[in-house]
Design an enzyme around this catalytic site. Structure first.
Site, PDB file in Angstrom:
ATOM      1  N   ASP A  45       0.199   2.565   5.618  1.00  0.00           N
ATOM      2  CA  ASP A  45       1.272   1.930   4.964  1.00  0.00           C
ATOM      3  C   ASP A  45       1.381   0.572   5.232  1.00  0.00           C
ATOM      4  O   ASP A  45       1.852  -0.274   4.255  1.00  0.00           O
ATOM      5  CB  ASP A  45       2.717   2.671   5.116  1.00  0.00           C
ATOM      6  CG  ASP A  45       3.646   2.366   3.767  1.00  0.00           C
ATOM      7  OD1 ASP A  45       3.189   2.396   2.508  1.00  0.00           O
ATOM      8  OD2 ASP A  45       4.812   1.617   4.417  1.00  0.00           O
ATOM      9  N   VAL A  80       4.185  -4.545  -2.588  1.00  0.00           N
ATOM     10  CA  VAL A  80       2.698  -5.073  -2.284  1.00  0.00           C
ATOM     11  C   VAL A  80       1.834  -4.975  -3.725  1.00  0.00           C
ATOM     12  O   VAL A  80       1.343  -5.926  -4.138  1.00  0.00           O
ATOM     13  CB  VAL A  80       2.131  -4.246  -1.631  1.00  0.00           C
ATOM     14  CG1 VAL A  80       0.586  -4.375  -1.360  1.00  0.00           C
ATOM     15  CG2 VAL A  80       2.654  -4.316  -0.004  1.00  0.00           C
ATOM     16  N   MET A 118       9.606   1.312  -0.374  1.00  0.00           N
ATOM     17  CA  MET A 118       9.735   0.074  -1.511  1.00  0.00           C
ATOM     18  C   MET A 118       8.610  -0.536  -1.382  1.00  0.00           C
ATOM     19  O   MET A 118       8.196  -1.537  -1.806  1.00  0.00           O
ATOM     20  CB  MET A 118      10.938  -0.778  -1.655  1.00  0.00           C
ATOM     21  CG  MET A 118      12.194   0.299  -2.046  1.00  0.00           C
ATOM     22  SD  MET A 118      11.827   0.841  -3.874  1.00  0.00           S
ATOM     23  CE  MET A 118      11.664  -0.782  -4.684  1.00  0.00           C
ATOM     24  N   ARG A 119       7.814  -0.595  -0.215  1.00  0.00           N
ATOM     25  CA  ARG A 119       6.716  -1.413   0.280  1.00  0.00           C
ATOM     26  C   ARG A 119       5.785  -1.324  -0.786  1.00  0.00           C
ATOM     27  O   ARG A 119       4.981  -2.448  -1.018  1.00  0.00           O
ATOM     28  CB  ARG A 119       6.161  -1.075   1.743  1.00  0.00           C
ATOM     29  CG  ARG A 119       5.074  -1.910   2.129  1.00  0.00           C
ATOM     30  CD  ARG A 119       4.615  -1.700   3.290  1.00  0.00           C
ATOM     31  NE  ARG A 119       5.385  -2.287   4.495  1.00  0.00           N
ATOM     32  CZ  ARG A 119       5.996  -1.611   5.370  1.00  0.00           C
ATOM     33  NH1 ARG A 119       5.645  -0.359   5.514  1.00  0.00           N
ATOM     34  NH2 ARG A 119       7.026  -2.003   6.340  1.00  0.00           N
ATOM     35  N   ALA A 120       5.406  -0.033  -1.517  1.00  0.00           N
ATOM     36  CA  ALA A 120       4.415  -0.058  -2.417  1.00  0.00           C
ATOM     37  C   ALA A 120       4.582  -1.013  -3.474  1.00  0.00           C
ATOM     38  O   ALA A 120       3.776  -1.495  -4.057  1.00  0.00           O
ATOM     39  CB  ALA A 120       4.043   1.314  -2.899  1.00  0.00           C
TER      40      ALA A 120
END
Length: 743
Positions: free
Chosen positions: A196, A282, A277-279
């Site tokens: 991730d 990014v 929320m990283r997806a």
């Protein structure tokens, strides 16, 4: 311009997804780097090493070992503080390679402990993270890197700083770099939380088109014969891509992300049920970079689609038995739902918003971008090269072996702010005895069908392995099953992991020792005790303790190691009766999941009929083990002796390859032996051979029914190993089952 002997980026044939992901990160390093997954010999390393030459050069403080920008020097730089009128110099981008076997001190830097303790001077030797600041940090075979090093690496990449804490002495310096990792899935997977942390991921594979393969070999041979001349022929194409990268960096701060695009991103991430929320972040950063690369001033639905295809495949995985990939039909449906929910949104980009160079949906430099015309022969850097007709467009490999020199290590690349740096076939053929054939040319050891469906692996073709193509059957453990924790006896000295007790560089301190080389973790009390008797002889009456090199003591720490877990599985007819094999597979799969979580290597041997076969050599890929287990046939006699001898042979070979990794042998059988003459006597002799290896074993007794022969218990006695019933193997245990040392 200066011509290097690095294999040119523009000469790498095809591989559109990989090239696009690398270029988007060059435009906006805040994306978080690229993980390139693929089989061996597919130009992964070649393309990454060529990328550094495309990054714009930057100014740095003259003599600063940490590459500070003279316009905005790091106030905490160990070589600082830098005055406002400090001298500056311009340097090309630096590519720093992190070796798989690098020590922690080499990665983060090392303190001179003698000066720090004896003189009170903070002397710091920068590591690879400092060298990579504002450049490219490349980790080949990142899945083989020790976990604690990967943690350090990704923390620095996320925070933009590296912190070194040693015995009360702290050093902190900026460490912002474009992180690129490559890996071969046959060697095992990264942990999900580490996956991730990579911004984007791409799958690469070799084309099966003979014409494309011919052109790849032609270019490789030309580069080997005349590296300078070959690079010179592609210099203009590389210069054009470098200009596009620089132009896109300048354009990036002005690119707008409309609310419609944000809703599309949120809809897509929700549709694929990604965690956190990283997806979303990014994907948004990637869409902005893609729009800037194509010369647009706002993000369109095409940018969102490309960004999602690169940012989400590795984030949707749920367990080690899931194959990577992204269902493009679901992606299109999610984007359509977002559009249907807001059909009149004025910010939504329609067909008329496409840039002039959007005819290439891969986003690669195909046919001229905002920076100007195409590459050689007017077709963009990939549209036709000096070697003749470049048959690109459907993706291809470029052999990695025999590559030209690596670029010279130099400092500098990029700066903070506007340049994008973050601010702070089913139906396997069988042979005569019914064993499945595993053709390397047909499928990778990670279980996916690697054969092309239409030629090559392009970013847009239907044969892209990230697009949910046909895959091999997988054996998946039933929900709720947990393996009992098995550990090797004693104290090992193997690679860091999470299974058996071992002396490692991390963990609790259990003692001190005289260091063999550079001091690792200093054991301060032991150092003081060693120096104290000599203070009078050294003339100390008052003042600081007088230390010498031979006074230093190093901490001995105890942690956990990873093991080689060898499964020896009875696949004979007696195991196939009454659905017993289904229960065996469930138990073995639960153990495989446990091995994945504890960072072990696994190997699988099965015996049936007239002999035994190694279904899976030692690997970290539990996905490959699951695939082999799903294909495992049953039936025939029980050649127990052959299975035990095959295990002894595999252990002998693995001990030569990896002598520090301790094995753990799990023999899954009912103890019967029916193949050959005097099968029980031969099995006893084979058990003695296996026991002589010293490898700890455990016999998993699969015998069921009211009438039992207790042959598995007899085998356990012959191996000096514990016996555990199959049904007890997957029940949670209150404590570890420690195995006795084999006789």
């Amino acid at each position: 311009m200066t011509v290097t002997t690095t294999y040119p980026f523009s000469a790498v044939l095809g591989m559109a997804d990989m090239r696009l992901a690398l270029l988007l990160n060059a435009v906006s390093p805040a994306i978080g780097g690229v993980l390139v997954r693929g089989e061996k010999g597919t130009a992964k390393s070649t393309a990454v090493r060529a990328l550094a030459a495309l990054l714009p050069p930057v100014r740095r403080v003259a003599g600063c070992r940490f590459g500070c920008d003279p316009a905005e020097p790091d106030p905490a730089c160990p070589d600082g503080p830098h005055p406002a009128d400090v001298a500056a110099e311009t340097r090309p981008a630096r590519l720093v390679e992190l070796p798989v076997g690098a020590a922690e001190d080499r990665v983060v830097g090392a303190l001179d402990l003698e000066k720090a303790i004896g003189e009170g001077v903070r002397a710091f030797e920068p590591g690879l993270l400092a060298a990579a600041h504002r450049g490219v940090l490349y980790v080949d075979e990142v899945n083989l890197l020790h976990d604690h090093l990967v943690d350090l690496l990704l923390d620095a990449a996320a925070m933009g700083r590296s912190h070194v804490e040693r015995e009360g002495v702290s050093v902190s310096h900026a460490a912002r770099f474009l992180l690129v990792g490559t890996m071969n899935p046959e060697e095992g997977e990264l942990r999900p939380q580490l996956l991730d942390r990579f911004g984007l991921t791409v799958e690469v594979g070799a084309s099966r088109d003979p014409e494309i393969r011919v052109e790849v070999v032609r270019r490789r041979l030309a580069a080997d014969a005349d590296p300078v001349g070959f690079a010179a022929r592609w210099a203009d194409a590389d210069a054009e891509i470098a200009d596009q990268v620089a132009a896109a960096r300048r354009r990036l701060p002005g690119v707008r992300l409309p609310d419609a695009a944000l809703r599309q991103i949120a809809e897509v991430c929700a549709a694929f049920d990604v965690d956190g929320m990283r997806a979303d972040i990014v994907t948004a950063r990637t869409a902005l970079a893609h729009a800037a690369w194509h010369g647009r001033d706002r993000v369109t639905i095409d940018d969102v689609r490309v960004a999602a295809r690169l940012a989400l495949p590795h984030r949707r995985r749920r367990d080690p038995f899931d194959t990577p990939g992204l269902d493009e039909k679901r992606l299109d449906e999610a984007l359509q739902r977002a559009q249907d929910a807001h059909p009149d949104d004025p910010d939504d980009a329609g067909p008329d918003d496409r840039g002039p160079d959007d005819t290439d949906p891969d986003g690669g430099p195909q046919g001229g971008g905002p920076a100007g015309g195409g590459g050689p022969n007017g077709g963009g850097p990939q549209g036709g090269g000096p070697q003749g007709g470049d048959r690109s467009g459907d993706g291809v490999d470029q052999g990695e072996s025999g590559s030209a020199e690596h670029p010279t290590a130099r400092d500098g690349a990029g700066s903070d702010g506007p340049d994008g740096w973050p601010q702070r076939q089913p139906g396997d053929r069988g042979d005569d005895d019914g064993w499945p054939q595993h053709q390397q040319a047909d499928r990778g050891d990670d279980g996916r069908d690697s054969r092309p469906r239409g030629g090559g692996h392009s970013a847009t073709g239907a044969d892209d392995p990230t697009r949910g193509g046909e895959s091999q059957p997988l054996a998946v453990p039933r929900g709720g099953l947990k393996a009992r924790v098995l550990t090797a006896p004693g104290l090992g000295d193997g690679v860091p992991g999470r299974r058996s007790r071992a002396r490692t560089g991390r963990g609790r301190t259990t003692g001190a020792r005289v260091p063999a080389g550079r001091v690792g973790a200093l054991h301060l009390p032991a150092t003081v005790r060693a120096a104290a008797p000599h203070q009078a002889a050294r003339g100390r009456l008052t003042g600081p303790l007088r230390l010498r090199r031979d006074d230093l003591r190093e901490a001995v720490r105890e942690g956990r190691e990873g093991n080689l877990v060898l499964f020896v599985v009875d696949a004979s007819g007696s195991m196939g009766a009454r659905q017993r094999m289904a229960t065996v597979k469930d138990a073995v799969l639960a153990l495989l999941t446990d091995a994945y979580q504890r960072r072990d290597k696994v190997a699988v041997i099965a015996f049936r009929g007239a002999g035994a076969r190694t279904l899976l050599p030692a690997t970290s890929s539990v996905l490959a083990a699951s695939t082999r287990l799903a294909e495992l046939p049953t039936g025939g006699r029980t050649p127990l002796a052959e299975g035990l001898l095959a295990a002894a042979d595999l252990l002998r070979v693995e001990r030569l390859r990896d002598p520090k990794r301790r094995p753990l042998v799990l023999i899954v059988t009912d103890g019967r032996a029916t193949a050959g003459t005097r099968p029980l006597d031969r099995a006893a002799a084979a058990a003695a051979v296996l026991a002589a290896t010293g490898a700890p074993c455990v016999v998993v007794d699969c015998e069921t029914g009211p009438v039992r022969l207790h042959l598995a218990a007899r085998l356990a006695t012959q191996l000096s190993a514990p016996r555990t019933p199959l049904e007890a193997l997957t029940h949670p245990a209150p404590r570890d089952l420690a195995l006795p040392v084999a006789a």
